[in-house]
Design an enzyme around this catalytic site. Structure first.
Site, mmCIF file in Angstrom:
data_model
loop_
_atom_site.group_PDB
_atom_site.id
_atom_site.type_symbol
_atom_site.label_atom_id
_atom_site.label_comp_id
_atom_site.label_asym_id
_atom_site.label_seq_id
_atom_site.Cartn_x
_atom_site.Cartn_y
_atom_site.Cartn_z
ATOM 1 N N GLU A 84 -20.387 -6.192 23.498
ATOM 2 C CA GLU A 84 -21.615 -5.466 23.197
ATOM 3 C C GLU A 84 -22.722 -5.839 24.174
ATOM 4 O O GLU A 84 -22.847 -6.998 24.590
ATOM 5 C CB GLU A 84 -22.053 -5.748 21.753
ATOM 6 C CG GLU A 84 -21.071 -5.177 20.738
ATOM 7 C CD GLU A 84 -21.513 -5.366 19.296
ATOM 8 O OE1 GLU A 84 -21.013 -4.610 18.447
ATOM 9 O OE2 GLU A 84 -22.340 -6.245 19.015
ATOM 10 N N CYS A 132 -29.777 -7.306 27.360
ATOM 11 C CA CYS A 132 -29.058 -8.508 26.948
ATOM 12 C C CYS A 132 -27.579 -8.318 27.297
ATOM 13 O O CYS A 132 -26.913 -7.438 26.756
ATOM 14 C CB CYS A 132 -29.244 -8.730 25.449
ATOM 15 S SG CYS A 132 -28.498 -10.261 24.834
ATOM 16 N N CYS A 134 -16.690 -16.051 22.096
ATOM 17 C CA CYS A 134 -17.295 -17.305 22.545
ATOM 18 C C CYS A 134 -16.515 -18.460 21.957
ATOM 19 O O CYS A 134 -16.114 -18.424 20.787
ATOM 20 C CB CYS A 134 -18.760 -17.390 22.119
ATOM 21 S SG CYS A 134 -19.615 -18.841 22.777
ATOM 22 N N CYS A 142 -20.953 -22.092 17.619
ATOM 23 C CA CYS A 142 -22.265 -22.350 17.020
ATOM 24 C C CYS A 142 -22.282 -21.727 15.624
ATOM 25 O O CYS A 142 -21.936 -20.552 15.451
ATOM 26 C CB CYS A 142 -23.378 -21.780 17.889
ATOM 27 S SG CYS A 142 -23.476 -22.568 19.523
ATOM 28 N N CYS A 195 -24.062 -18.124 14.550
ATOM 29 C CA CYS A 195 -23.928 -16.980 15.450
ATOM 30 C C CYS A 195 -22.740 -16.119 15.057
ATOM 31 O O CYS A 195 -21.618 -16.621 14.903
ATOM 32 C CB CYS A 195 -23.767 -17.486 16.890
ATOM 33 S SG CYS A 195 -23.607 -16.162 18.111
ATOM 34 N N CYS A 228 -30.676 -10.796 17.802
ATOM 35 C CA CYS A 228 -30.175 -12.056 18.331
ATOM 36 C C CYS A 228 -29.226 -12.726 17.348
ATOM 37 O O CYS A 228 -29.551 -12.904 16.183
ATOM 38 C CB CYS A 228 -31.350 -12.983 18.637
ATOM 39 S SG CYS A 228 -30.885 -14.527 19.422
#
Length: 375
Positions: free
Chosen positions: A88, A101, A108, A112, A115, A344
């Site tokens: 995305e 962005c 990933c 984290c 997220c 975010c």
């Protein structure tokens, strides 16, 4: 051809095709300025060269699987990469600028805890072509929008993935973003955000002159290691030392942005704000500049299955006041695009997970009696 920056394309024309290096400049303008991918339409190239290019090269741009506008003007694209993988990319317009962005990986690997991308697991790094291709897609779209405020002025490497874990491809793509033959962005208008890969921050300070943002989210090692597992390898003190070195390596760099996602009852208490204020003051004192550190407070953006909650607005402002009273430059990021899951921490795409994290997240969600909207 999207895989190459100016220097690489010049070498390719000279060494592979036996052509003058300036031909690379012409082709870059066609690709990045005019968004032309058909060599046959590059009319300032001779017919023989066009035929040679059609035989030896291609300009492969990402497959737009869907594009989705938000009520606030934010725009999200789902871009097919290969097989069943997709990433995305999000464009965020504002009064004076338009920020894109950009993702650097399919998923990933850093895990984290707050997220959404982390719940999707990890498949692979994106190539340079796949990174700069996101900019190409957005720039072509924005070229068809007449309003000046919709133009592309900034790029942030803050999408899916840890950019410094894909160092070479990311740095090469950022070179094209900043090249006048590419997208002509000023160095300070290209920002790389990292969770804190200390050795690669040091390498970046030598090899690229872009703005740096650090995903901090806690000012003490115990809490940060819980939220950002990478902190166990590179704790806060080592990370801050790397930030000092980053600014010292180039006098043109004057500040680093520290991103802090506020989660209710987790890292948003007054004592957390005071810890952060002390850390930022120490950093600014070392750099002998109050403006060396800029804190960007980010209200947590929920996603299905998360255990975290957004901090109430009054607590966000109280947290900010503690920092401001301590002479720390502090802004609160306005949530944009949350109605299309483009805010975010909400990006997730489609990831053929190689880490089993996606399956583990779904198992936990089912145990909690939740519904996995990503399945």
């Amino acid at each position: 051809m999207l895989e190459l920056d100016r220097a690489g394309l010049e070498r390719w024309f000279a060494d592979t095709l036996g052509e003058q290096r300036f031909r690379a400049h012409q082709v870059m303008k066609w690709i990045h300025h005019r968004h032309v991918t058909d060599f046959g339409q590059m009319t300032d190239l001779g017919k023989a060269l066009r035929a040679k290019l059609e035989q030896r090269a291609e300009v492969r741009v990402p497959d737009v699987q869907f594009d989705k506008p938000s009520a606030d003007g934010t725009h999200k694209w789902l871009l097919g990469m290969d097989g069943r993988n997709a990433i995305e990319t999000v464009y965020i317009p504002d009064k004076t600028r338009g920020t894109l962005c950009v993702s650097s990986q399919v998923g990933c690997a850093l895990n984290c805890q707050f997220c959404s991308t982390a719940t999707q697991g990890f498949n692979r790094n994106l190539s340079t072509a796949e990174i700069i291709g996101q900019v190409w897609v957005a720039a072509r779209h924005l070229g068809n929008v007449p309003h000046q405020q919709r133009r592309l002025t900034n790029v942030v490497m803050m999408g899916m993935g840890e950019p410094l874990a894909n160092f070479d491809n990311v740095v090469r793509a950022m070179s094209v973003m900043r090249d006048d033959l590419g997208y002509g962005l000023a160095n300070k208008r290209v920002t790389l955000s990292t969770a804190g890969m200390v050795p690669m921050i040091d390498r970046l300070s030598v090899e690229s002159d872009v703005s740096l943002a650090v995903s901090l989210h806690a000012a003490n090692d115990e809490l940060r290691s819980e939220l950002v597992p990478l902190n166990k390898k590179y704790p806060v003190a080592e990370l801050m030392d790397a930030c000092v070195r980053y600014l010292q390596a180039n006098s043109r760099r004057d500040s680093i942005t520290f991103e802090y996602t506020l989660m209710h009852g987790v890292n948003d208490r007054p004592e957390h704000a005071r810890q952060l204020a002390r850390l930022m003051r120490q950093f600014c004192n070392t750099m002998q500049s109050r403006e060396a550190a800029k804190v960007n407070l980010i209200p947590f953006n929920p996603f299905p299955g998360t255990r975290f909650e957004r901090t109430p607005e009054e607590d966000v402002r109280a947290f900010q006041k503690i920092l401001i009273d301590a002479n720390v430059l502090t802004l609160v990021r306005r949530t944009r695009g949350d109605d299309i899951d483009a805010a975010c921490g909400q990006l997730k795409g489609q990831v053929m997970d190689r880490t089993r994290r996606q399956a583990e997240f779904r198992r936990r969600l089912q145990e909690q009696g939740g519904v996995d909207h990503a399945a």
